[in-house]
Design a protein around this motif. Structure first.
Motif, mmCIF file in Angstrom:
data_model
loop_
_atom_site.group_PDB
_atom_site.id
_atom_site.type_symbol
_atom_site.label_atom_id
_atom_site.label_comp_id
_atom_site.label_asym_id
_atom_site.label_seq_id
_atom_site.Cartn_x
_atom_site.Cartn_y
_atom_site.Cartn_z
ATOM 1 N N ASP A 60 2.719 9.296 -32.207
ATOM 2 C CA ASP A 60 1.524 9.708 -32.943
ATOM 3 C C ASP A 60 1.595 9.153 -34.363
ATOM 4 O O ASP A 60 2.625 8.632 -34.797
ATOM 5 C CB ASP A 60 1.426 11.238 -32.988
ATOM 6 C CG ASP A 60 1.179 11.832 -31.612
ATOM 7 O OD1 ASP A 60 0.431 11.208 -30.837
ATOM 8 O OD2 ASP A 60 1.748 12.903 -31.318
ATOM 9 N N ASP A 61 0.504 9.305 -35.108
ATOM 10 C CA ASP A 61 0.471 8.804 -36.490
ATOM 11 C C ASP A 61 1.620 9.333 -37.344
ATOM 12 O O ASP A 61 2.197 8.569 -38.134
ATOM 13 C CB ASP A 61 -0.878 9.148 -37.139
ATOM 14 C CG ASP A 61 -2.002 8.259 -36.624
ATOM 15 O OD1 ASP A 61 -1.702 7.307 -35.863
ATOM 16 O OD2 ASP A 61 -3.174 8.504 -36.980
ATOM 17 N N PRO A 62 2.002 10.635 -37.243
ATOM 18 C CA PRO A 62 3.120 11.110 -38.067
ATOM 19 C C PRO A 62 4.438 10.378 -37.806
ATOM 20 O O PRO A 62 5.284 10.293 -38.693
ATOM 21 C CB PRO A 62 3.231 12.592 -37.682
ATOM 22 C CG PRO A 62 1.859 12.975 -37.236
ATOM 23 C CD PRO A 62 1.338 11.756 -36.542
ATOM 24 N N ASP A 63 4.618 9.845 -36.583
ATOM 25 C CA ASP A 63 5.834 9.083 -36.295
ATOM 26 C C ASP A 63 5.902 7.818 -37.143
ATOM 27 O O ASP A 63 6.991 7.368 -37.524
ATOM 28 C CB ASP A 63 5.887 8.706 -34.810
ATOM 29 C CG ASP A 63 6.109 9.915 -33.906
ATOM 30 O OD1 ASP A 63 7.108 10.612 -34.123
ATOM 31 O OD2 ASP A 63 5.273 10.154 -33.024
ATOM 32 N N PHE A 64 4.753 7.239 -37.424
ATOM 33 C CA PHE A 64 4.721 6.024 -38.246
ATOM 34 C C PHE A 64 4.690 6.358 -39.734
ATOM 35 O O PHE A 64 5.250 5.628 -40.555
ATOM 36 C CB PHE A 64 3.493 5.181 -37.882
ATOM 37 C CG PHE A 64 3.512 4.638 -36.481
ATOM 38 C CD1 PHE A 64 4.256 3.506 -36.176
ATOM 39 C CD2 PHE A 64 2.791 5.248 -35.461
ATOM 40 C CE1 PHE A 64 4.282 2.995 -34.890
ATOM 41 C CE2 PHE A 64 2.809 4.746 -34.177
ATOM 42 C CZ PHE A 64 3.553 3.617 -33.888
#
Length: 535
Positions: free
Chosen positions: A50-54
């Motif tokens: 998900d975006d938080p992983d990046f």
């Protein structure tokens, strides 16, 4: 059928991305995720990104047996306590604690943490309530945590204690974190080098992430220099057996706490090692985009191999009868399937997932729901690796140059790394820094021996030629490149010869270099002879 892929491919151009992370998000969602989803990648290996992983800050994972100083290490870095801290000789930390930056300090329990869409911990919910009750996030308003986040782990047990069931998949949680963190620090106590069975399993769970691992031999001040040498050798021997790699990860030696050193004979060694470790940690924000890019490439290669495995299993399944028997046969002969795929598609054996774990995961899968190989998915990923990744690689140097001016990890113990004011700063009062702030020319204290040598070279009109100076300087056995730099610094009036002051300066710089100190790029004021300061 694949019109949506074509549409996304034509629509997405990497030129529109302002950053590497934005590009990674886009190509993952548009090009890699469809392959993962089609072949059940997330059921076998890793949840979707998900975006938080990046977007997440670089994370450091601390792993070690109990009482090796993991929690104290965090306190040392922050130079303060954090919510939920417990320090003691017995296993005091029985939970995973993510120490992160927050303007409002406090503790977020695990069940609340995994439903926060702004944080990267949502996939941890798969490990169940028993684990979530032992997970928390400590929010701390520390300048250090503006650049990095730190994950403290439960002390790994030894002896009879390791027979106690933790109630959740401990090594599975470590694997999840290892895949996502930027640095893994294994802490060892100089008095406790035995590697328990649980510690061995934990280290084995970190395999495949060897580039992230660093070793810290902590509490090294508790032994003298002779014992320290033996302890270091024993540690390297133990790690060589467990890590099973030709090269053991970098080992940093020191005592990472703010108490008096029991044996301070190794004080300088500890300072050097701390500087190296802190510089490594300070590089994490600058290299975060490259690490995420590298991890995405590894994920894409695994997803391709996984697609070949799943499609091969589907192809060999009968359409009507005997499905259960055939499934057991295929799982048992998985190694032969690996070899066949390796030969047919020219894939390295190192790209295949662990065969035992794969066999365990396949037991609960319904092979009839698997898909046959659809080359279009693989073509999109191959194009992503060949073209899109290359374009993102070109953006990385530009982003690094923007962040190279000053370190992005500041405050706490990192302020000591940058101490250029107090006399206790790193290498303050040594080498070219010796005598800084003194009222007299620092070279003057050894001037008597330089002058007698200067006179022996028969100066004419108070100067010696470059040839005479060279004959004396080469006796140091320093490389010509170093001597050339010393000459350029010493010949202050640039006339190709040296007077008494300049010769004394040259000899002083040679001694500095022979004592293993760096030379200045520009001559500091306290090394310039008083007679030359107007030049």
């Amino acid at each position: 059928m694949f019109s949506w892929i074509n549409k996304n491919e034509t629509k997405s151009t990497l030129n529109q991305f302002d950053s590497v992370l934005e590009g990674l998000k886009s190509i993952y969602k548009e090009k890699l995720w469809p392959l993962e989803n089609a072949y059940h990648f997330h059921d076998f290996h890793s949840p979707p990104l998900d975006d938080p992983d990046f977007d997440a800050k670089p994370m450091i994972l601390l792993v070690g047996q109990y009482s090796t100083g993991k929690t104290t290490f965090i306190k040392y870095l922050l130079e303060r306590d954090f919510p939920g801290i417990r320090i003691g000789p017995e296993p005091t930390t029985d939970r995973f604690i993510a120490v992160m930056h927050g303007d409002k300090e406090g503790v977020i329990p695990g069940n609340a943490l995994v439903v926060d869409p702004k944080k990267q911990f949502r996939p941890l919910s798969k490990f169940g309530n028993s684990f979530l009750n032992r997970l928390q996030c400590s929010m701390v308003d520390s300048p250090v945590l503006r650049g990095i986040s730190i994950v403290d782990t439960p002390g790994i047990l030894s002896g009879e204690k390791q027979r106690v069931d933790r109630g959740y998949d401990f090594t599975g949680v470590l694997e999840w974190f290892a895949e996502r963190v930027d640095r893994i620090i294994l802490l060892f106590d100089a008095h406790k080098l035995d590697i328990s069975d649980e510690f061995r399993r934990s280290i084995e769970a970190l395999r495949g992430h060897d580039d992230k691992i660093r070793i810290v031999l902590n509490k090294a001040d508790m032994v003298d220099h002779q014992q320290l040498m033996r302890v270091y050798g024993a540690l390297m021997w133990s790690l060589g057996k467990v890590l099973q790699t030709p090269e053991v990860a970098r080992v940093y030696i020191g005592s990472f706490w703010d108490q008096p050193l029991r044996y301070d004979v190794n004080r300088r060694l500890f300072e050097d090692e701390e500087q190296d470790l802190f510089r490594d940690l300070q590089s994490l924000p600058r290299n975060a985009a490259l690490r995420k890019l590298n991890d995405l490439i590894k994920r894409a290669r695994l997803a391709k191999v996984h697609a070949y495995i799943i499609s091969s299993l589907k192809k060999d399944m009968p359409s009507m009868f005997g499905k259960d028997g055939k499934k057991k046969e295929l799982i048992k002969n998985l190694s032969a399937i690996y070899e066949s795929i390796e030969r047919e598609h020219h894939i390295s054996a190192g790209d295949f997932p662990d065969i035992k774990k794969m066999q365990e995961s396949l037991q609960s899968q319904d092979f009839t729901k698997f898909q046959l190989l659809k080359p279009r998915y693989l073509e999109v990923v191959d194009k992503m690796l060949a073209e899109d990744i290359a374009k993102l690689m070109a953006l990385i140097p530009l982003e690094e140059n923007q962040n190279v001016a000053e370190p992005m990890v500041k405050g706490g113990a990192f302020q000591g790394v940058q101490d250029t004011v107090s006399p206790f700063g790193y290498k303050r009062g040594e080498g070219v820094d010796a005598g800084k702030g003194e009222p007299e020319w620092i070279v003057a204290k050894d001037r008597h021996k330089y002058d007698s040598l200067f006179q022996s070279l028969n100066p004419i009109d108070g100067k010696i030629t470059g040839t005479s100076a060279k004959a004396e300087m080469v006796k140091s056995k320093l490389p010509n490149s170093v001597l050339g730099k010393i000459w350029k610094l010493s010949d202050i009036d640039h006339d190709g010869s040296l007077d008494g002051d300049e010769f004394a300066l040259a000899m002083y710089l040679i001694e500095i270099k022979l004592n293993d100190h760096d030379l200045p790029s520009v001559l500091p004021d306290h090394l310039i002879p008083p007679s030359k300061r107007d030049l």
